[in-house]
Design a protein around this motif. Sequence first.
Motif, PDB file in Angstrom:
ATOM      1  N   GLY A  98       0.788  -1.230   0.000  1.00  0.00           N
ATOM      2  CA  GLY A  98       0.000   0.000   0.000  1.00  0.00           C
ATOM      3  C   GLY A  98       0.811   1.265   0.000  1.00  0.00           C
ATOM      4  N   ILE A 131      -3.142   5.376  -0.251  1.00  0.00           N
ATOM      5  CA  ILE A 131      -3.136   4.536   0.948  1.00  0.00           C
ATOM      6  C   ILE A 131      -2.206   5.123   2.010  1.00  0.00           C
ATOM      7  CG2 ILE A 131      -2.740   2.219   1.871  1.00  0.00           C
ATOM      8  CD1 ILE A 131      -4.979   2.302  -0.230  1.00  0.00           C
ATOM      9  N   VAL A 175      -3.229  -2.867  -1.404  1.00  0.00           N
ATOM     10  CA  VAL A 175      -3.656  -3.202  -0.054  1.00  0.00           C
ATOM     11  C   VAL A 175      -4.813  -4.205  -0.104  1.00  0.00           C
ATOM     12  CG1 VAL A 175      -5.340  -1.333   0.292  1.00  0.00           C
ATOM     13  CG2 VAL A 175      -4.014  -2.214   2.231  1.00  0.00           C
TER      14      VAL A 175
END
Length: 167
Positions: free
Chosen positions: A23, A28, A150
Amino acid sequence: MSTKSLIVVQFGDCSINFRRHWGGDPVIVGSEMLDHLASAETIKPRSFFHTGSYLLRLMFADGYVDDGLPTYEAYITNDGNDGVYGDWEIAYRFECDGDGIWRVGYVELCDGEPWAELAETAKWFSPTEFREFIEQKYVKDQSQGITYDVQVKDTLLKQLRNPSKGS
């Protein structure tokens, strides 16, 4: 494929490098770091305590809730030298000046270079400007059908916890 990133936190004489395996995209990690920074400001028990130390506490604690794996791993350099190469694709620097003002440096398309080599090419933002940048990037990415790694991490961890239910 995961997006790895380098995150450098700098305040006072303290500079700590972190590596994030999953991520690393701004949508993110950028959002999480801005959230941690805002939380650090509100959780410190005394106004004169440095927000940076509470930011580090949140980063070290991040990831241990569900799967026991740290989200941010402190990245060791040789003798304090910032010249160690890694495997990150994106780099960030969250730094605070002597007046308590934070700014964010961002470099995309890295090839594992240490921050010292990336600093000249960094785009710099205030936290508010960086949040706006992230929101614009998210809208653009969604319009292009881009997903974030992610989501892959969550699927993998579920499979590792319960191999009989793998896909």
